[in-house]
Scaffold this active site. Sequence first.
Site, PDB file in Angstrom:
ATOM      1  N   GLY A  47      35.244  10.563  33.009  1.00 56.31           N
ATOM      2  CA  GLY A  47      34.490   9.338  32.684  1.00 56.31           C
ATOM      3  C   GLY A  47      33.635   9.540  31.446  1.00 56.31           C
ATOM      4  NE  ARG A  69      24.923  13.601  13.672  1.00 55.94           N
ATOM      5  CZ  ARG A  69      23.739  14.190  13.722  1.00 55.94           C
ATOM      6  NH1 ARG A  69      23.325  14.771  14.846  1.00 55.94           N
ATOM      7  NH2 ARG A  69      22.965  14.211  12.654  1.00 55.94           N
ATOM      8  CB  VAL A 112      30.576  20.612  19.298  1.00 56.25           C
ATOM      9  CG1 VAL A 112      31.706  21.633  19.213  1.00 56.25           C
ATOM     10  CG2 VAL A 112      29.912  20.648  20.674  1.00 56.25           C
ATOM     11  CB  THR A 113      31.831  18.473  14.621  1.00 54.04           C
ATOM     12  OG1 THR A 113      32.628  17.955  15.682  1.00 54.04           O
ATOM     13  CG2 THR A 113      32.618  18.458  13.323  1.00 54.04           C
ATOM     14  NE  ARG A 161      38.290   8.998  35.986  1.00 53.04           N
ATOM     15  CZ  ARG A 161      37.072   9.546  35.933  1.00 53.04           C
ATOM     16  NH1 ARG A 161      36.943  10.853  35.914  1.00 53.04           N
ATOM     17  NH2 ARG A 161      35.997   8.800  35.902  1.00 53.04           N
ATOM     18  CG  ASP A 207      32.864  18.515  39.931  1.00 48.15           C
ATOM     19  OD1 ASP A 207      32.150  19.514  39.863  1.00 48.15           O
ATOM     20  OD2 ASP A 207      33.686  18.284  40.844  1.00 48.15           O
ATOM     21  N   GLY A 208      35.314  17.323  37.161  1.00 48.91           N
ATOM     22  CA  GLY A 208      36.765  17.454  37.030  1.00 48.91           C
ATOM     23  C   GLY A 208      37.147  18.152  35.728  1.00 48.91           C
ATOM     24  CB  THR A 233      28.998  13.312  34.345  1.00 45.95           C
ATOM     25  OG1 THR A 233      28.958  12.397  35.456  1.00 45.95           O
ATOM     26  CG2 THR A 233      28.204  14.545  34.736  1.00 45.95           C
ATOM     27  CB  ILE A 234      26.377   8.245  34.088  1.00 47.19           C
ATOM     28  CG1 ILE A 234      27.442   7.807  35.087  1.00 47.19           C
ATOM     29  CG2 ILE A 234      26.709   7.795  32.674  1.00 47.19           C
ATOM     30  CD1 ILE A 234      27.461   6.304  35.339  1.00 47.19           C
ATOM     31  CG  ASP A 235      28.616  10.586  38.412  1.00 49.86           C
ATOM     32  OD1 ASP A 235      28.318   9.400  38.215  1.00 49.86           O
ATOM     33  OD2 ASP A 235      29.787  10.981  38.578  1.00 49.86           O
ATOM     34  CG  ASP A 269      28.117  15.028  39.755  1.00 51.42           C
ATOM     35  OD1 ASP A 269      28.142  15.248  38.525  1.00 51.42           O
ATOM     36  OD2 ASP A 269      29.108  14.619  40.382  1.00 51.42           O
ATOM     37  NE  ARG A 279      33.362  11.409  40.363  1.00 52.29           N
ATOM     38  CZ  ARG A 279      34.476  10.787  39.990  1.00 52.29           C
ATOM     39  NH1 ARG A 279      35.381  10.469  40.888  1.00 52.29           N
ATOM     40  NH2 ARG A 279      34.703  10.473  38.742  1.00 52.29           N
ATOM     41  CE  LYS A 291       3.947  -3.053  58.655  1.00 46.63           C
ATOM     42  NZ  LYS A 291       3.608  -1.662  58.629  1.00 46.63           N
ATOM     43  CE  LYS A 314       6.730  -4.584  48.356  1.00 47.68           C
ATOM     44  NZ  LYS A 314       7.341  -3.499  47.715  1.00 47.68           N
ATOM     45  CB  SER A 354      11.960 -10.878  46.962  1.00 43.08           C
ATOM     46  OG  SER A 354      11.050 -10.236  46.099  1.00 43.08           O
TER      47      SER A 354
HETATM   48  O1  F6P Z   1      31.855  10.217  37.058  1.00 40.26           O
HETATM   49  C1  F6P Z   1      31.434   9.074  36.411  1.00 40.26           C
HETATM   50  C2  F6P Z   1      31.821   7.841  37.178  1.00 40.26           C
HETATM   51  O2  F6P Z   1      31.333   6.720  36.475  1.00 40.26           O
HETATM   52  C3  F6P Z   1      31.362   7.795  38.637  1.00 40.26           C
HETATM   53  O3  F6P Z   1      30.014   7.451  38.777  1.00 40.26           O
HETATM   54  C4  F6P Z   1      32.328   6.787  39.215  1.00 40.26           C
HETATM   55  O4  F6P Z   1      32.494   6.993  40.597  1.00 40.26           O
HETATM   56  C5  F6P Z   1      33.600   7.076  38.470  1.00 40.26           C
HETATM   57  O5  F6P Z   1      33.229   7.737  37.257  1.00 40.26           O
HETATM   58  C6  F6P Z   1      34.430   5.871  38.132  1.00 40.26           C
HETATM   59  O6  F6P Z   1      35.599   6.307  37.518  1.00 40.26           O
HETATM   60  P1  F6P Z   1      36.596   5.340  36.738  1.00 40.26           P
HETATM   61  O7  F6P Z   1      35.962   4.940  35.455  1.00 40.26           O
HETATM   62  O8  F6P Z   1      37.798   6.191  36.529  1.00 40.26           O
HETATM   63  O9  F6P Z   1      36.821   4.161  37.624  1.00 40.26           O
END
Ligand code: F6P
Length: 326
Positions: free
Chosen positions: A14, A24, A26-27, A75, A106-107, A129-131, A133, A175, A215, A217, A219
């Site tokens: 992703g 940029r 690394v290059t 992927r 991770d992948g 990765t935005i996750d 993780d 994820r 309690k 609020k 919304s």
């Molecule tokens: O790993 C980044 C991520 O955006 C996860 O948060 C999400 O589960 C997944 O990729 C979505 O993957 P795709 O863009 O392949 O649907």
Amino acid sequence: MSAIKCVGILTSGGDAPGMNAAIRAVTRAAIFNGIAVKGIYRGYKGLITGEIVLFKTENVSNIIQHGGTILKTARCTEFKTPEGRKIAYDRLVAEGIEALVVIGGDGTLTGARILAQEFNYPIVGIPGTIDNDLYGTDITIGYDTALNTIMEAVDKIRDTATSHDRLFFVEVMGRDAGFLALNGAIASGAEAAIIPEIAVEKDQLAETIENGFRKSKNSSIVLVAESDVTGGAMGVAERVKKEYPQFDVRVTILGHLQRGGSPTAQDRILASRMGVAAIDALLEDQRNVMTGIQNDQIVYVPFSKAIKNDKPINRELLNTLRVLSI
Ligand code: F6P
């Protein structure tokens, strides 16, 4: 000094805001140190098919501010097979690429680790990765931008939630990790977060509602991390409709908009530091490590640790959210 004369760079999995800043860095760090750079398009897929271009410093001009990845990403299932990886390795040799820098989650690092082991090939990973993780780094590239995107979206949702006295469940990515949901909830002043790390231990929805939720609020906004464990925002909302029919419930799934946008200053700086650190690692003959950041210091984390260990959430943040949501 390293004997490496040519390094390849790719982004995989992703995309994440800040990947361009990392490309940029690394290059330019490689060229600064007299190492040639080849850009590999579409991740491991482009390594197999040979989408490879010699990069100059100009190839990475005017990209630091852009989300996505100029190298594109994919992927790739073929790379998961020994035959696919052999083609990829042969391509690296044919192109004269003596080491790889891979940017991804991770992948991506799992693929890098296997390739490095099978062919005794030097690879350095950069966590993109935005996750957030990946174990061994306090933060990953793209996470801060995604958090800001979530915060801005929830600010908008709050306007309509308040006007209608509604309960909103906002689903965010991650994820199997709850970093975006938990910190997104704190940043946006949400009432609660439902995250997989805690959902395996207890019924967070019941606990939140029974603890006198709303309690003071009319919304409320609850951030829900996407995951089979949490049931996602749709799953949680279905439960509320059945078990707590007094609430007027709505669901928003933020989806891929969390992956886009111009990277924040924090992500640009992180990516720049990690890009330079990746080339430093190769110059020092380090291999099969991921660049990380701990307490604002660059560290190198072996792939095995970064991939295998689960990164724990900071439980103090749960208390912060609970205290502030009264
Ligand atoms: O790993 C980044 C991520 O955006 C996860 O948060 C999400 O589960 C997944 O990729 C979505 O993957 P795709 O863009 O392949 O649907």
